[in-house]
Design an enzyme around this catalytic site. Sequence first.
Site, PDB file in Angstrom:
ATOM      1  CD  GLN A  17       5.147  -7.145  -0.497  1.00 52.47           C
ATOM      2  OE1 GLN A  17       5.705  -8.128  -0.067  1.00 52.47           O
ATOM      3  NE2 GLN A  17       5.668  -5.948  -0.330  1.00 52.47           N
ATOM      4  CD  GLU A 139       6.241  -5.610   5.354  1.00 49.76           C
ATOM      5  OE1 GLU A 139       5.566  -6.169   4.494  1.00 49.76           O
ATOM      6  OE2 GLU A 139       6.555  -6.156   6.428  1.00 49.76           O
ATOM      7  CG  ASP A 168       2.889  -5.326   2.382  1.00 48.42           C
ATOM      8  OD1 ASP A 168       1.840  -5.000   2.938  1.00 48.42           O
ATOM      9  OD2 ASP A 168       3.685  -4.507   1.904  1.00 48.42           O
ATOM     10  N   GLY A 247      15.131 -19.287  19.650  1.00 47.89           N
ATOM     11  CA  GLY A 247      14.680 -20.553  20.214  1.00 47.89           C
ATOM     12  C   GLY A 247      15.490 -20.978  21.422  1.00 47.89           C
ATOM     13  N   GLY A 248      15.384 -22.241  21.762  1.00 46.75           N
ATOM     14  CA  GLY A 248      16.072 -22.749  22.949  1.00 46.75           C
ATOM     15  C   GLY A 248      17.522 -23.119  22.696  1.00 46.75           C
TER      16      GLY A 248
HETATM   17  N1  COA Z   1     -12.499   1.729 -10.244  1.00 47.15           N
HETATM   18  C1  COA Z   1     -12.842   2.810  -9.556  1.00 47.15           C
HETATM   19  N2  COA Z   1     -12.370   3.102  -8.317  1.00 47.15           N
HETATM   20  C2  COA Z   1     -11.506   2.221  -7.795  1.00 47.15           C
HETATM   21  C3  COA Z   1     -11.089   1.070  -8.473  1.00 47.15           C
HETATM   22  C4  COA Z   1     -11.615   0.820  -9.742  1.00 47.15           C
HETATM   23  N3  COA Z   1     -11.279  -0.232 -10.472  1.00 47.15           N
HETATM   24  N4  COA Z   1     -10.200   0.407  -7.685  1.00 47.15           N
HETATM   25  C5  COA Z   1     -10.071   1.131  -6.556  1.00 47.15           C
HETATM   26  N5  COA Z   1     -10.850   2.221  -6.613  1.00 47.15           N
HETATM   27  C6  COA Z   1     -11.001   3.247  -5.607  1.00 47.15           C
HETATM   28  C7  COA Z   1     -11.456   2.732  -4.276  1.00 47.15           C
HETATM   29  O1  COA Z   1     -12.822   2.468  -4.324  1.00 47.15           O
HETATM   30  C8  COA Z   1     -11.076   3.877  -3.360  1.00 47.15           C
HETATM   31  O2  COA Z   1     -12.023   4.893  -3.490  1.00 47.15           O
HETATM   32  P1  COA Z   1     -12.682   5.693  -2.217  1.00 47.15           P
HETATM   33  O3  COA Z   1     -11.577   5.979  -1.276  1.00 47.15           O
HETATM   34  O4  COA Z   1     -13.250   6.923  -2.867  1.00 47.15           O
HETATM   35  O5  COA Z   1     -13.726   4.834  -1.634  1.00 47.15           O
HETATM   36  C9  COA Z   1      -9.816   4.413  -4.028  1.00 47.15           C
HETATM   37  O6  COA Z   1      -9.752   3.832  -5.328  1.00 47.15           O
HETATM   38  C10 COA Z   1      -8.489   4.148  -3.355  1.00 47.15           C
HETATM   39  O7  COA Z   1      -8.447   2.962  -2.600  1.00 47.15           O
HETATM   40  P2  COA Z   1      -7.454   2.861  -1.342  1.00 47.15           P
HETATM   41  O8  COA Z   1      -7.409   1.460  -0.931  1.00 47.15           O
HETATM   42  O9  COA Z   1      -7.872   3.867  -0.312  1.00 47.15           O
HETATM   43  O10 COA Z   1      -6.058   3.257  -1.978  1.00 47.15           O
HETATM   44  P3  COA Z   1      -4.883   4.166  -1.362  1.00 47.15           P
HETATM   45  O11 COA Z   1      -3.835   4.209  -2.409  1.00 47.15           O
HETATM   46  O12 COA Z   1      -5.376   5.472  -0.870  1.00 47.15           O
HETATM   47  O13 COA Z   1      -4.358   3.344  -0.095  1.00 47.15           O
HETATM   48  C11 COA Z   1      -3.414   1.424   1.018  1.00 47.15           C
HETATM   49  C12 COA Z   1      -3.485   2.268  -0.268  1.00 47.15           C
HETATM   50  C13 COA Z   1      -2.563   0.222   0.725  1.00 47.15           C
HETATM   51  C14 COA Z   1      -2.772   2.267   2.135  1.00 47.15           C
HETATM   52  C15 COA Z   1      -4.834   1.002   1.433  1.00 47.15           C
HETATM   53  O14 COA Z   1      -5.446   0.367   0.335  1.00 47.15           O
HETATM   54  C16 COA Z   1      -4.882   0.054   2.630  1.00 47.15           C
HETATM   55  O15 COA Z   1      -4.667   0.464   3.760  1.00 47.15           O
HETATM   56  N6  COA Z   1      -5.180  -1.220   2.376  1.00 47.15           N
HETATM   57  C17 COA Z   1      -5.371  -2.208   3.415  1.00 47.15           C
HETATM   58  C18 COA Z   1      -4.060  -2.647   3.988  1.00 47.15           C
HETATM   59  C19 COA Z   1      -3.100  -3.156   2.959  1.00 47.15           C
HETATM   60  O16 COA Z   1      -3.335  -4.106   2.253  1.00 47.15           O
HETATM   61  N7  COA Z   1      -1.941  -2.517   2.923  1.00 47.15           N
HETATM   62  C20 COA Z   1      -0.789  -3.088   2.301  1.00 47.15           C
HETATM   63  C21 COA Z   1      -0.571  -2.702   0.992  1.00 47.15           C
HETATM   64  S1  COA Z   1       0.841  -3.638   0.471  1.00 47.15           S
END
Ligand code: COA
Length: 415
Positions: A17, A139, A168, A247-248
Amino acid sequence: MSKALDGIRIIDFTHVQSGPSCTQLLAWMGADVIKIERVGEGDATRKQLRDIPDADSLYFTMLNHNKRAITLNTKTPEGLQVLDSLVKRCDVLVENFAPGALDRMGLTWEHIHATNPRMILASVKGFGPGRYEDCKSYENVAQCAGGAASTTGFDDGPPVVTGAQIGDSGSGLHLALGIVSALYQRHATGRGQKVSVSMQDAVLNLCRVKLRDQQRLERTGVLDEYPQFPDGHFGEAVPRAGNASGGGQPGSILKCKGWETDHNAYIYFITQAAVWPAVCKVIGEESWAEDESYKTPAARLPKLKSIFGRIEQWTMTKTKFEAMEILNHYDIPCSPVLSMKEIAEDDALRANGTIVEVDHPVRGRYTTVGMPIKMSDSPVDITSSPLRGEHTVQVLRELGYGDEAVAALRNKNVI
Ligand code: COA
């Protein structure tokens, strides 16, 4: 008519998101947003909270309008080459992967900056540098880390998270502002820069009034507009304020006619000082307007509970909409507590493009929230979110890939 961000090309390496909410706003402002997703899987939200089997979820469609979408395995040399071509051609790369994911892919800031010095790299992470910088975030993690949860809810209950997605979409909004500012600064410097927003910071920024109250509490020991005043107990930290106004001008949620069966038969009522005589008149307590023990905001503060109790006796005789109409006549700030059903059906919100209907090739017609920022010279037409990989070939052609090269990438599962 032209649009504010016409000509700006954005690599949308975002998911879930926070990032998508940012790039959607930029797409609505006219940027060409190219979303990159994993081959065969796509953004996880396409499949989350589905209401129609095999159709992209509303979670996905409502955050990815007006974008193009490609699939690309960026963990292959060929995929990285495509990504590099995009970096050369585009203005902004937006991402919200877990900390370090972009670097692990080989897409460090140094590499991006060397490949295209004008490129802006915009990131959302859960936390800024420090103790939690390596942590993932969602979130409600951000709502707890940014001070929203500890200050939301009632004094005698646990912390509560709010339905507004301040972690988010709140981070997405902050990031969008950083990106357009960096684009503006680039006119002068010719250089791109890194723009980072941590979800904790974004939530805290939206909770800054609570940090204000923390310092007031430390200085005076009380917060006299909070429901704990004057009889309750104040500890060391800002307490949960229930429905008290932040607020106030004191405010509260009051029952309206039908509250016994309708969970949303309530109105938010603010006893703004400027309209106190009008409040007294509406509720039939005209004498309070001149009575020294009610006349000034300071005199009223210790009696807020009983004052709102008296106002509620009046609001309970009206529906929330009847009360709104009467109170508006006197310029008394208030709002009915609107349900999502009432909001979705609201004629005025539909007429001004805040609630819109969109046609999707698989799911059909659905309702969504349109562009909340109205710009007189940059109109917005909301179009459907892209299907997974819908524009892969189109974008590769724009990058100079011919039919054979595209077929080779497909054979190797790079796209
Ligand atoms: N091709 C190949 N690999 C890809 C890719 C693509 N097109 N797009 C993503 N990937 C890989 C990434 O490189 C990563 O690989 P690695 O961990 O081996 O380096 C993997 O996919 C997963 O990425 P990640 O962001 O860790 O996903 P997740 O599902 O495990 O975690 C979140 C999701 C949201 C928790 C995490 O992305 C996060 O904390 N983001 C920052 C904060 C944020 O925006 N959170 C709010 C979300 S609404």
